[in-house]
Scaffold this active site. Structure first.
Site, PDB file in Angstrom:
ATOM      1  N   THR A 190       2.274   8.923  11.742  1.00 31.57           N
ATOM      2  CA  THR A 190       3.704   9.160  11.927  1.00 31.57           C
ATOM      3  C   THR A 190       4.001   9.736  13.305  1.00 31.57           C
ATOM      4  O   THR A 190       3.300  10.615  13.792  1.00 31.57           O
ATOM      5  CB  THR A 190       4.213  10.122  10.845  1.00 31.57           C
ATOM      6  OG1 THR A 190       4.162   9.456   9.590  1.00 31.57           O
ATOM      7  CG2 THR A 190       5.647  10.554  11.109  1.00 31.57           C
ATOM      8  N   HIS A 215       1.981 -40.146  19.242  1.00 31.38           N
ATOM      9  CA  HIS A 215       3.294 -39.562  18.993  1.00 31.38           C
ATOM     10  C   HIS A 215       4.390 -40.562  19.360  1.00 31.38           C
ATOM     11  O   HIS A 215       5.371 -40.745  18.640  1.00 31.38           O
ATOM     12  CB  HIS A 215       3.486 -38.288  19.833  1.00 31.38           C
ATOM     13  CG  HIS A 215       2.801 -37.076  19.296  1.00 31.38           C
ATOM     14  ND1 HIS A 215       1.450 -36.971  19.215  1.00 31.38           N
ATOM     15  CD2 HIS A 215       3.311 -35.901  18.830  1.00 31.38           C
ATOM     16  CE1 HIS A 215       1.122 -35.780  18.728  1.00 31.38           C
ATOM     17  NE2 HIS A 215       2.237 -35.114  18.471  1.00 31.38           N
ATOM     18  N   GLU A 263       4.070 -37.063  28.371  1.00 34.74           N
ATOM     19  CA  GLU A 263       2.967 -36.185  28.002  1.00 34.74           C
ATOM     20  C   GLU A 263       1.662 -36.938  27.767  1.00 34.74           C
ATOM     21  O   GLU A 263       0.601 -36.316  27.583  1.00 34.74           O
ATOM     22  CB  GLU A 263       3.333 -35.399  26.737  1.00 34.74           C
ATOM     23  CG  GLU A 263       4.502 -34.440  26.932  1.00 34.74           C
ATOM     24  CD  GLU A 263       4.877 -33.685  25.666  1.00 34.74           C
ATOM     25  OE1 GLU A 263       5.583 -32.674  25.773  1.00 34.74           O
ATOM     26  OE2 GLU A 263       4.449 -34.116  24.571  1.00 34.74           O
ATOM     27  N   ASP A 309      13.127   8.969   5.398  1.00 41.40           N
ATOM     28  CA  ASP A 309      11.825   8.855   4.740  1.00 41.40           C
ATOM     29  C   ASP A 309      11.952   8.755   3.225  1.00 41.40           C
ATOM     30  O   ASP A 309      11.163   8.062   2.575  1.00 41.40           O
ATOM     31  CB  ASP A 309      10.959  10.080   5.067  1.00 41.40           C
ATOM     32  CG  ASP A 309      10.217   9.951   6.380  1.00 41.40           C
ATOM     33  OD1 ASP A 309      10.218   8.845   6.960  1.00 41.40           O
ATOM     34  OD2 ASP A 309       9.637  10.954   6.824  1.00 41.40           O
ATOM     35  N   ASN A 352      -3.107   5.761   6.772  1.00 39.59           N
ATOM     36  CA  ASN A 352      -3.785   6.497   7.835  1.00 39.59           C
ATOM     37  C   ASN A 352      -4.353   5.522   8.863  1.00 39.59           C
ATOM     38  O   ASN A 352      -4.150   4.306   8.792  1.00 39.59           O
ATOM     39  CB  ASN A 352      -4.869   7.407   7.259  1.00 39.59           C
ATOM     40  CG  ASN A 352      -5.975   6.638   6.547  1.00 39.59           C
ATOM     41  OD1 ASN A 352      -6.173   5.442   6.753  1.00 39.59           O
ATOM     42  ND2 ASN A 352      -6.721   7.330   5.698  1.00 39.59           N
ATOM     43  N   HIS A 398       2.605  15.412   8.532  1.00 42.28           N
ATOM     44  CA  HIS A 398       2.006  14.192   7.994  1.00 42.28           C
ATOM     45  C   HIS A 398       0.496  14.162   8.207  1.00 42.28           C
ATOM     46  O   HIS A 398      -0.247  13.695   7.351  1.00 42.28           O
ATOM     47  CB  HIS A 398       2.630  12.959   8.651  1.00 42.28           C
ATOM     48  CG  HIS A 398       3.784  12.394   7.889  1.00 42.28           C
ATOM     49  ND1 HIS A 398       3.623  11.591   6.787  1.00 42.28           N
ATOM     50  CD2 HIS A 398       5.118  12.516   8.074  1.00 42.28           C
ATOM     51  CE1 HIS A 398       4.811  11.239   6.324  1.00 42.28           C
ATOM     52  NE2 HIS A 398       5.740  11.782   7.086  1.00 42.28           N
ATOM     53  N   GLN A 409     -10.607  -0.055   1.167  1.00 43.47           N
ATOM     54  CA  GLN A 409     -10.987  -0.871   0.018  1.00 43.47           C
ATOM     55  C   GLN A 409      -9.763  -1.458  -0.673  1.00 43.47           C
ATOM     56  O   GLN A 409      -9.821  -2.570  -1.217  1.00 43.47           O
ATOM     57  CB  GLN A 409     -11.844  -0.075  -0.971  1.00 43.47           C
ATOM     58  CG  GLN A 409     -11.220   1.181  -1.546  1.00 43.47           C
ATOM     59  CD  GLN A 409     -11.506   2.432  -0.716  1.00 43.47           C
ATOM     60  OE1 GLN A 409     -11.706   2.342   0.486  1.00 43.47           O
ATOM     61  NE2 GLN A 409     -11.520   3.585  -1.363  1.00 43.47           N
ATOM     62  N   GLN A 426       7.754  16.428  10.610  1.00 44.57           N
ATOM     63  CA  GLN A 426       6.983  15.184  10.692  1.00 44.57           C
ATOM     64  C   GLN A 426       5.530  15.435  11.083  1.00 44.57           C
ATOM     65  O   GLN A 426       4.635  14.684  10.693  1.00 44.57           O
ATOM     66  CB  GLN A 426       7.646  14.234  11.689  1.00 44.57           C
ATOM     67  CG  GLN A 426       9.023  13.766  11.253  1.00 44.57           C
ATOM     68  CD  GLN A 426       8.994  13.059   9.906  1.00 44.57           C
ATOM     69  OE1 GLN A 426       8.292  12.067   9.732  1.00 44.57           O
ATOM     70  NE2 GLN A 426       9.748  13.574   8.938  1.00 44.57           N
ATOM     71  N   GLU A 439       8.386   5.902  16.704  1.00 43.79           N
ATOM     72  CA  GLU A 439       8.719   5.442  15.355  1.00 43.79           C
ATOM     73  C   GLU A 439      10.062   6.020  14.897  1.00 43.79           C
ATOM     74  O   GLU A 439      10.968   5.301  14.478  1.00 43.79           O
ATOM     75  CB  GLU A 439       7.605   5.864  14.399  1.00 43.79           C
ATOM     76  CG  GLU A 439       7.872   5.521  12.948  1.00 43.79           C
ATOM     77  CD  GLU A 439       6.841   6.106  12.015  1.00 43.79           C
ATOM     78  OE1 GLU A 439       6.784   5.670  10.857  1.00 43.79           O
ATOM     79  OE2 GLU A 439       6.086   7.021  12.429  1.00 43.79           O
ATOM     80  N   HIS A 440      10.182   7.340  14.936  1.00 38.59           N
ATOM     81  CA  HIS A 440      11.426   8.018  14.549  1.00 38.59           C
ATOM     82  C   HIS A 440      12.042   8.676  15.778  1.00 38.59           C
ATOM     83  O   HIS A 440      11.333   9.315  16.544  1.00 38.59           O
ATOM     84  CB  HIS A 440      11.161   9.130  13.525  1.00 38.59           C
ATOM     85  CG  HIS A 440      10.415   8.688  12.315  1.00 38.59           C
ATOM     86  ND1 HIS A 440       9.082   9.012  12.097  1.00 38.59           N
ATOM     87  CD2 HIS A 440      10.800   7.952  11.241  1.00 38.59           C
ATOM     88  CE1 HIS A 440       8.700   8.499  10.937  1.00 38.59           C
ATOM     89  NE2 HIS A 440       9.714   7.856  10.402  1.00 38.59           N
ATOM     90  N   TYR A 480       0.843  -1.190   0.000  1.00 38.04           N
ATOM     91  CA  TYR A 480       0.000   0.000   0.000  1.00 38.04           C
ATOM     92  C   TYR A 480       0.879   1.240   0.000  1.00 38.04           C
ATOM     93  O   TYR A 480       1.808   1.359   0.804  1.00 38.04           O
ATOM     94  CB  TYR A 480      -0.936   0.022   1.210  1.00 38.04           C
ATOM     95  CG  TYR A 480      -1.920   1.171   1.136  1.00 38.04           C
ATOM     96  CD1 TYR A 480      -3.005   1.099   0.269  1.00 38.04           C
ATOM     97  CD2 TYR A 480      -1.742   2.332   1.883  1.00 38.04           C
ATOM     98  CE1 TYR A 480      -3.904   2.154   0.147  1.00 38.04           C
ATOM     99  CE2 TYR A 480      -2.633   3.390   1.777  1.00 38.04           C
ATOM    100  CZ  TYR A 480      -3.703   3.305   0.913  1.00 38.04           C
ATOM    101  OH  TYR A 480      -4.577   4.355   0.790  1.00 38.04           O
TER     102      TYR A 480
END
Length: 438
Positions: free
Chosen positions: A228, A413, A408, A353, A205, A254, A182, A251, A319-320, A121
């Site tokens: 962001t 097994h 067990e 970025d 987003n 954004h 979508q 930043q 994040e940054h 995306y």
């Protein structure tokens, strides 16, 4: 003891917003599941005012977008993609297949296998963020993914030429002009016109991030990449108010929900930065968005020393993280929770970025506590295998396995082991029993 000169939105306010987004996304994904392409078209018309018979761009449409760019535009995109590809190739080279004889006659190994299809995306409704095409498509292709699908929303009523060019130059196999829930829904669920993918990657987003969260399990995802976030760690030796304010607002533009935080040991630098923020907001072309982000999510924190800044920064898990202090390497050595570090005042988040080569798809909302950002490894499965070469090795491993299965209560097994102990070791182990130690 740290002092907050400015605080952002409360946890309760953020949670209320998250609940609203969650409910909206859940309903839309259910509609896509039920009605496929018809739902996709209605959603595209509703949210992007974008309708066409086929949302996949033809080769002629792709070339028409490329032709709208200048020669310098294409060279600049090529330069950025070369840096991203180079670092991704270095990362891929660090991932080696292994095979080792761990015991006489017992061979264990793993192979790194690329996924078969990735959905990338690329955000582009507000700004044509072509850099996200480099970060996702190139990284997938370096990993060896044979089918890479890209989706980006229309920009000002048509495919964004720069995004389309970047998608094509990065090596995308399918380029779709489709945005939002979508887009990620179509890629993950599949429709009559689009085959589903195995993993969804790329920022977006709050609605895109929530859609990826809800689709996780049906497909893989890179990480939870929400709004962001930026954290500037600075002192008076490493930075000044203008530099800090520029990196914060750079930043914050954004989106109105993008946290921008200053963490410093200098009250003077903190106050200077807040004054510079107000000055820059009078001249920054994207000030309408940046101001909303700063007012609602901006924070300014004054800590006692570098050690306290590390502690607070790891709690924030941003994040940054831009580090402009007398000793940036102190934070490289001691911090553990971050998406990416930008060390020293000669670098900045925008370099990461757009062009320097590291990946800009990074964890948000404290996800840096348990994951790093997008890299070639996200498109690769590390799959193990085993081989037993001798009767003696199978008998020896089988005896241990038989007794452990009995502990067990897994008789079936255990019998998988016992039959091999009988067949390859000549041991008289009763059916459903356990192999006793010799």
């Amino acid at each position: 003891m740290a002092i907050w000169l400015k605080r952002g939105a409360t946890t309760e306010a953020k949670a209320a917003t998250d609940r609203s987004v969650r409910d909206t996304v859940e309903g839309i994904l259910a509609d896509i599941e039920a009605r496929g392409d018809a739902a996709i078209r209605e959603l595209s018309v509703k949210f992007d005012k974008w309708d066409r018979d086929d949302y996949r761009l033809s080769p002629a449409e792709v070339q028409a977008c490329i032709d709208q760019l200048t020669g310098q535009d294409l060279k600049d995109i090529e330069f950025a993609q070369t840096q991203v590809r180079n670092f991704a190739q270095i990362q891929r080279a660090s991932m080696t297949d292994v095979e080792v004889e761990t015991l006489p006659g017992v061979v264990l190994g793993h192979k790194h296998l690329p996924l078969n299809a990735a959905g990338c995306y690329v955000p582009g409704g507000k700004y044509p963020l072509l850099a996200s095409a480099h970060m996702s498509v190139i990284t997938a292709k370096v990993a060896g993914v044979p089918r890479v699908v890209t989706c980006a929303p229309p920009f000002q009523g048509k495919p964004a030429p720069a995004i389309v060019a970047a998608q094509h130059m990065a090596g995308a196999d399918e380029i779709w002009c489709l945005g939002g829930i979508q887009a990620v829904g179509a890629m993950a669920i599949g429709t009559a016109s689009m085959a589903p993918v195995d993993i969804l990657v790329g920022p977006g987003n709050a609605f895109v991030a929530e859609a990826k969260r809800q689709l996780f399990g049906r497909v893989g995802i890179d990480l939870f990449a929400g709004p962001t976030e930026t954290l500037v760690i600075a002192d008076e030796i490493g930075a000044d108010g203008e530099l800090c304010a520029t990196d914060l607002l750079g930043q914050a533009e954004h989106g109105p929900d993008s946290p921008a935080i200053l963490l410093t040991t200098s009250r003077k630098l903190a106050e200077d930065t807040m004054r510079e923020v107000e000055r820059l907001l009078l001249i920054l072309p994207t000030a309408d968005i940046a101001r909303r982000a700063w007012e609602s999510f901006g924070e300014v924190i004054v800590a006692a020393d570098d050690a306290e800044m590390v502690r607070i920064a790891d709690e924030i898990a941003s994040e940054h993280v831009q580090v402009m202090t007398r000793d940036p390497d102190y934070f490289l050595e001691h911090m553990t929770n971050y998406g990416a570090l930008f060390l020293g005042n000669r670098t900045n988040v925008s370099y990461g970025d757009k062009v320097i080569g590291t990946n800009h798809t990074l964890p948000t909302k404290k996800a840096a506590r348990y994951t790093g950002g997008l890299w070639v490894g996200k498109f690769i499965k590390t799959c193990t295998y085993q081989r037993v070469l001798t009767d003696e090795a199978s008998t020896m491993i089988g005896e241990y396995c038989s007794r452990l299965c009995a502990l067990e209560g897994f008789a079936g097994h255990g019998e998988q082991a016992n039959i091999r102990v009988r067949r390859y070791g000549g041991r008289n182990v009763p059916y459903g029993g356990r192999a006793e130690a010799a």
